[in-house]
Design a protein around this motif. Structure first.
Motif, PDB file in Angstrom:
ATOM      1  N   LYS A  63       0.939  -1.160  -0.045  1.00  8.87           N
ATOM      2  CA  LYS A  63      -0.028   0.007  -0.236  1.00  8.87           C
ATOM      3  C   LYS A  63       0.796   1.209  -0.040  1.00  8.87           C
ATOM      4  O   LYS A  63       0.703   2.378  -0.791  1.00  8.87           O
ATOM      5  CB  LYS A  63      -1.015   0.149   1.193  1.00  8.87           C
ATOM      6  N   ALA A  64       1.848   1.159   0.806  1.00 10.23           N
ATOM      7  CA  ALA A  64       2.676   2.372   0.998  1.00 10.23           C
ATOM      8  C   ALA A  64       3.645   2.677  -0.426  1.00 10.23           C
ATOM      9  O   ALA A  64       4.128   3.798  -0.700  1.00 10.23           O
ATOM     10  CB  ALA A  64       3.756   2.005   2.155  1.00 10.23           C
ATOM     11  N   LEU A  65       3.797   1.640  -1.062  1.00 11.81           N
ATOM     12  CA  LEU A  65       4.568   1.801  -2.521  1.00 11.81           C
ATOM     13  C   LEU A  65       3.623   2.043  -3.614  1.00 11.81           C
ATOM     14  O   LEU A  65       4.234   2.100  -4.649  1.00 11.81           O
ATOM     15  CB  LEU A  65       5.670   0.480  -2.599  1.00 11.81           C
ATOM     16  N   THR A  66       2.401   1.846  -3.483  1.00 13.14           N
ATOM     17  CA  THR A  66       1.610   2.256  -4.753  1.00 13.14           C
ATOM     18  C   THR A  66       1.513   3.470  -4.946  1.00 13.14           C
ATOM     19  O   THR A  66       0.911   4.399  -4.012  1.00 13.14           O
ATOM     20  CB  THR A  66       0.206   1.555  -4.360  1.00 13.14           C
ATOM     21  N   ASP A  67       1.561   4.077  -6.155  1.00  8.82           N
ATOM     22  CA  ASP A  67       1.551   5.373  -6.590  1.00  8.82           C
ATOM     23  C   ASP A  67       0.951   5.407  -8.124  1.00  8.82           C
ATOM     24  O   ASP A  67       1.800   5.345  -9.085  1.00  8.82           O
ATOM     25  CB  ASP A  67       2.794   6.083  -6.469  1.00  8.82           C
ATOM     26  N   PRO A  68      -0.292   5.175  -8.433  1.00  2.00           N
ATOM     27  CA  PRO A  68      -0.836   5.095  -9.728  1.00  2.00           C
ATOM     28  C   PRO A  68      -0.417   6.369 -10.720  1.00  2.00           C
ATOM     29  O   PRO A  68      -0.111   6.014 -11.666  1.00  2.00           O
ATOM     30  CB  PRO A  68      -2.245   5.201  -9.527  1.00  2.00           C
ATOM     31  N   SER A  69      -0.081   7.657 -10.107  1.00  5.26           N
ATOM     32  CA  SER A  69       0.221   8.493 -10.670  1.00  5.26           C
ATOM     33  C   SER A  69       1.480   8.287 -11.473  1.00  5.26           C
ATOM     34  O   SER A  69       1.981   8.892 -12.466  1.00  5.26           O
ATOM     35  CB  SER A  69       0.337   9.879  -9.941  1.00  5.26           C
ATOM     36  N   LYS A  70       2.668   7.489 -10.880  1.00 10.67           N
ATOM     37  CA  LYS A  70       3.756   7.250 -11.486  1.00 10.67           C
ATOM     38  C   LYS A  70       3.832   5.796 -12.265  1.00 10.67           C
ATOM     39  O   LYS A  70       4.807   5.407 -12.447  1.00 10.67           O
ATOM     40  CB  LYS A  70       4.820   7.184 -10.430  1.00 10.67           C
ATOM     41  N   GLN A  71       2.525   5.097 -12.265  1.00  9.68           N
ATOM     42  CA  GLN A  71       2.394   3.940 -12.881  1.00  9.68           C
ATOM     43  C   GLN A  71       3.494   2.815 -11.908  1.00  9.68           C
ATOM     44  O   GLN A  71       4.073   2.139 -12.356  1.00  9.68           O
ATOM     45  CB  GLN A  71       2.786   3.812 -14.246  1.00  9.68           C
ATOM     46  N   GLN A  72       3.279   3.286 -10.705  1.00 10.09           N
ATOM     47  CA  GLN A  72       4.264   2.022  -9.553  1.00 10.09           C
ATOM     48  C   GLN A  72       2.935   1.523  -8.800  1.00 10.09           C
ATOM     49  O   GLN A  72       2.119   2.260  -8.179  1.00 10.09           O
ATOM     50  CB  GLN A  72       5.036   3.036  -8.927  1.00 10.09           C
ATOM     51  N   TYR A  73       3.100   0.104  -8.641  1.00 17.81           N
ATOM     52  CA  TYR A  73       2.219  -0.543  -7.839  1.00 17.81           C
ATOM     53  C   TYR A  73       2.910  -1.256  -6.886  1.00 17.81           C
ATOM     54  O   TYR A  73       4.180  -1.679  -7.089  1.00 17.81           O
ATOM     55  CB  TYR A  73       1.296  -1.311  -8.702  1.00 17.81           C
ATOM     56  N   GLY A  74       2.200  -1.600  -5.863  1.00 20.70           N
ATOM     57  CA  GLY A  74       2.868  -2.221  -4.598  1.00 20.70           C
ATOM     58  C   GLY A  74       3.004  -3.892  -4.848  1.00 20.70           C
ATOM     59  O   GLY A  74       3.764  -4.375  -4.347  1.00 20.70           O
TER      60      GLY A  74
END
Length: 443
Positions: free
Chosen positions: A190-201
């Protein structure tokens, strides 16, 4: 696996574990001869995969060692399962040796007694090489190759443990430790999920049928652990099954990339290789492409860890393949020679060092020279060894396993989309129960 199955398997294995010393002693006196069946021909029907390719590539080695000719074919997995089942059922299979996916076909093959009990072959010093070393096989692999009636009707070849891959750079950037439990995994993802950067946990299988193997990882951590009881009672709508489903769906929905309900291993691998996912739980065989700098953006940055622990238990999913000898074979001795070579230490080491998968034998993991020259970090080998200690079958040992995965998989896909887990699991359980009951009546 039922307690009865496990006890039967371990009883059979206990006697066999003493076999290497016996074989060495008696074999020396009776002069085991690799050329004993010179001039015979063995037909092998294998599943198309990197391990079969290695065996076929080195087939001349077996022929020169034994004087036995080998005719080997490799067929895509789905077609291969259908082919050998049809041929066995006809009573006239065209092959002497067959590769079997235990997580799919073990009960089907065992109930029909299509393949030979190899225990007498192992204990016959005139047929088993002195250096065969039965004790080199892990206890879990022997149990997996043993049927509920105690017959060991296959020889272990390959073990596929579900492990956790992680992106070292992504964890380091936020000073996040490697999760030890599924609860910790969700928090980290959850902490590593950032959809704006297309980065997912997290990335994992969401596609119907394929998703059941990942869901099983969550279920194994509960008090229940299994989806089918030893008495063949379906356990897919229990409180533990519901909790496992909710945990699986939550991390997929909140921490995964969009469209992951359509992800099989290939889409997961691509996402992870592109550096867009922090964690991925799947089979050990995907390490090779992840570490290939020509294909992967995360080569050299991949971390390896055992599958996380659940609330009650710590297991990882085990899937595996093995070799069987047809009961109809007229060259059973020559076929047993082929199995000894195919699952011998040299070929098992080739599997490991080439990235073709985790061997069923334990000796390759102790080969320091091979480990040192491998493209994989030591952490990879340590993870495999540790996974072997906590491994448990990831799918129930039933005949209609494909239908099981289809039916339950539909419920899981719906849950990722937000459907109620209890409702979906009850519907799936009610739909599959008659299929399971009928299979137990007819085999």
């Amino acid at each position: 696996m039922s307690d009865f199955t496990r006890r039967a398997a371990l009883r059979g294995a206990a006697g066999l574990l003493a076999a290497p010393a016996l074989v060495e002693k008696v074999g020396a006196q009776q002069a085991f001869d690799w050329k004993r069946f010179k001039g015979q021909r063995v037909e092998a029907s294998l599943t198309a995969n990197p391990r079969s390719a290695l065996l076929m590539q080195h087939g001349k080695e077996f022929e020169e060692l034994t004087g036995i000719r080998i005719g080997a074919e490799s067929i895509p997995e789905q077609q291969h399962r259908q082919k050998f089942a049809i041929e066995f059922a006809s009573g006239r299979p065209s092959f002497d040796v067959v590769g079997i996916s235990l997580h799919v076909s073990k009960r089907q093959v065992g109930r029909a007694k299509w393949t030979t009990d190899i225990r007498p072959l192992i204990q016959d010093a005139t047929l088993t090489a002195p250096d065969f070393d039965f004790g080199d096989y892990g206890e879990g692999t022997i149990t997996y190759s043993t049927q509920s009636d105690g017959r060991m009707d296959t020889l272990p070849e390959f073990t596929d443990y579900f492990i956790m891959y992680y992106n070292k750079d992504m964890l380091a950037a936020k000073n996040i430790a490697v999760p030890k439990t599924f609860d910790e995994l969700y928090t980290a993802a959850k902490a590593l999920t950032d959809p704006s950067k297309q980065q997912y946990g997290f990335v994992g299988r969401g596609l119907r049928n394929a998703n059941v193997t990942l869901w099983a990882s969550f279920l194994l951590g509960t008090q229940q652990r299994d989806s089918v009881s030893p008495e063949m009672k379906l356990l897919t709508d229990t409180p533990d099954a519901i909790a496992a489903t909710e945990a699986y769906a939550k991390i997929m929905r909140e921490c995964g990339p969009p469209g992951n309900v359509g992800f099989n291993w290939n889409e997961c691998q691509t996402t992870f290789m592109q550096g867009r996912a922090a964690f991925w739980i799947d089979g050990v065989g995907f390490a090779a492409p992840l570490e290939d700098p020509k294909r992967s953006r995360v080569a050299g940055k991949v971390g390896y860890a055992v599958s996380p622990a659940g609330s009650a238990h710590h297991h990882c999913c085990l899937f595996g393949t093995a070799f069987g000898i047809s009961e109809q074979s007229k060259v059973r001795g020559a076929a047993w020679y082929y199995l000894q070579w195919a699952s011998g230490k040299q070929n098992q080491l080739r599997y490991l060092t080439s990235g073709a998968g985790a061997p069923a034998r334990t000796s390759p993991f102790r080969n320091e020279e091979a480990i040192a020259s491998s493209p994989f970090p030591r952490e990879f080998f340590t993870t495999l060894v540790e996974s072997g200690k906590i491994a448990r079958p990831g799918l129930p040992e039933i005949v209609p396993v494909t239908e099981f995965r289809d039916t339950l998989g539909t419920a899981l896909t719906n849950c990722i989309g937000g459907a109620d887990a209890a409702t979906e699991l009850k519907r799936a359980t009610d739909a599959f129960r008659p299929v399971l009951e009928q299979s137990e009546k007819t085999g």
